[in-house]
Design an enzyme around this catalytic site. Structure first.
Site, PDB file in Angstrom:
ATOM      1  N   HIS A 248     -14.931   1.604  35.770  1.00 25.01           N
ATOM      2  CA  HIS A 248     -14.015   1.946  34.690  1.00 25.01           C
ATOM      3  C   HIS A 248     -14.516   3.204  34.001  1.00 25.01           C
ATOM      4  CE1 HIS A 248     -11.835  -1.882  34.851  1.00 25.01           C
ATOM      5  NE2 HIS A 248     -13.013  -2.414  35.122  1.00 25.01           N
TER       6      HIS A 248
ATOM      7  N   ALA B  35     -34.861  -1.888  48.656  1.00 18.45           N
ATOM      8  CA  ALA B  35     -34.416  -3.140  48.040  1.00 18.45           C
ATOM      9  C   ALA B  35     -34.340  -3.007  46.527  1.00 18.45           C
ATOM     10  CB  ALA B  35     -35.358  -4.274  48.426  1.00 18.45           C
TER      11      ALA B  35
ATOM     12  N   ALA C 226     -31.964  -5.166  50.897  1.00 20.87           N
ATOM     13  CA  ALA C 226     -31.589  -6.349  50.122  1.00 20.87           C
ATOM     14  C   ALA C 226     -31.416  -6.046  48.637  1.00 20.87           C
ATOM     15  CB  ALA C 226     -32.637  -7.447  50.305  1.00 20.87           C
TER      16      ALA C 226
END
Length: 186
Positions: free
Chosen positions: A118, A160, A142
Site C-alpha cells: 500500500h 535466510a 528460508a
C-alpha cells in the site's frame, strides 16, 4: 483545555481496489480458493499433482518442478515457473501481480514473495503492487521476504530471514550483514 484530534492520517473507508485486476472471473477465483485450501497445499497431494493443478488454473510451469506441501499461491494464472525449480514447504507466493521464478531456482521453506503493498503516503492507502522476478539458478532461502517490484538476479542468493526491497544483481549474496559478489558455480 479540550483535546483536538490530529488530522486524519488514514481513511481506510476510502480505499478502493482501483487499478488492481485479479485476472479471472469470480467463479474461477472461488474455485481456486477451494482447491488450494482442500487439496493443493495438503500433505497427501503429490508434488506432481500440484504442478498439474497450477497448470489447470493457468500457471505456466516448466518440466521437473517440485512444489512441497503447504505452498500458498494467491493467483496461479499470474505465476510462471521455469524448469526444475523448487518451491519449499510453506512458501507464500502473494502474487497480486505476476511472479516469475526462473529455471533451477529455489524458493525455500516459508519464504514470502509479496507483490502487494500500500502507498503509506496516500490517505486512502491505495495499492502499490508490482511484479517479482527470481532469476535462473537463484535461491531465496528460508523465511526470506521479497517485496514488490524486486528482481533477484540469476545465480543470486537471498539469505535466510532477509528482507529484500531492492533489485539484487546477478551472482550476489544479500543477507543481514550486507551484500557480497559471488563466484559463478563450478
Amino acid at each position: 483545555m479540550p483535546q483536538t484530534r490530529p488530522k486524519r492520517l488514514r481513511d481506510l473507508a476510502s480505499f478502493t481496489t482501483a487499478g488492481y485486476d485479479k485476472g479471472r472471473p469470480f467463479a474461477v477465483q472461488a474455485a481456486w480458493v477451494v482447491v488450494q485450501n482442500t487439496v493443493f497445499g495438503a500433505w497427501f497431494c503429490p508434488a506432481s499433482a500440484r504442478v498439474r493443478i497450477l497448470r489447470l488454473f493457468g500457471a505456466r510451469v516448466g518440466a521437473g518442478v517440485h512444489i512441497r506441501q503447504g505452498v500458498r499461491v494467491h493467483w496461479p494464472w499470474k505465476l510462471t515457473v521455469g524448469d526444475r525449480a523448487w518451491i519449499g514447504e510453506g512458501a507464500w507466493l502473494l502474487n497480486l501481480e505476476p511472479i516469475t521464478i526462473g529455471s533451477d531456482a529455489c524458493v525455500s521453506q516459508e519464504a514470502l514473495l509479496c507483490c502487494g503493498s500500500h502507498d503509506y503516503r496516500d490517505v486512502s492507502f491505495r495499492y502499490r503492487n508490482a511484479p517479482i522476478e527470481v532469476g535462473h539458478g537463484a535461491w531465496v532461502a528460508a523465511r526470506a521476504t521479497v517485496l514488490p517490484g524486486v528482481r533477484i538476479g540469476d545465480g543470486s542468493v537471498v539469505a535466510a530471514g532477509t528482507v529484500v526491497s531492492r533489485d539484487v544483481p546477478d551472482l550476489t549474496l544479500v543477507g543481514p550483514s550486507g551484500t557480497k559478489r559471488l563466484d559463478p558455480p563450478t
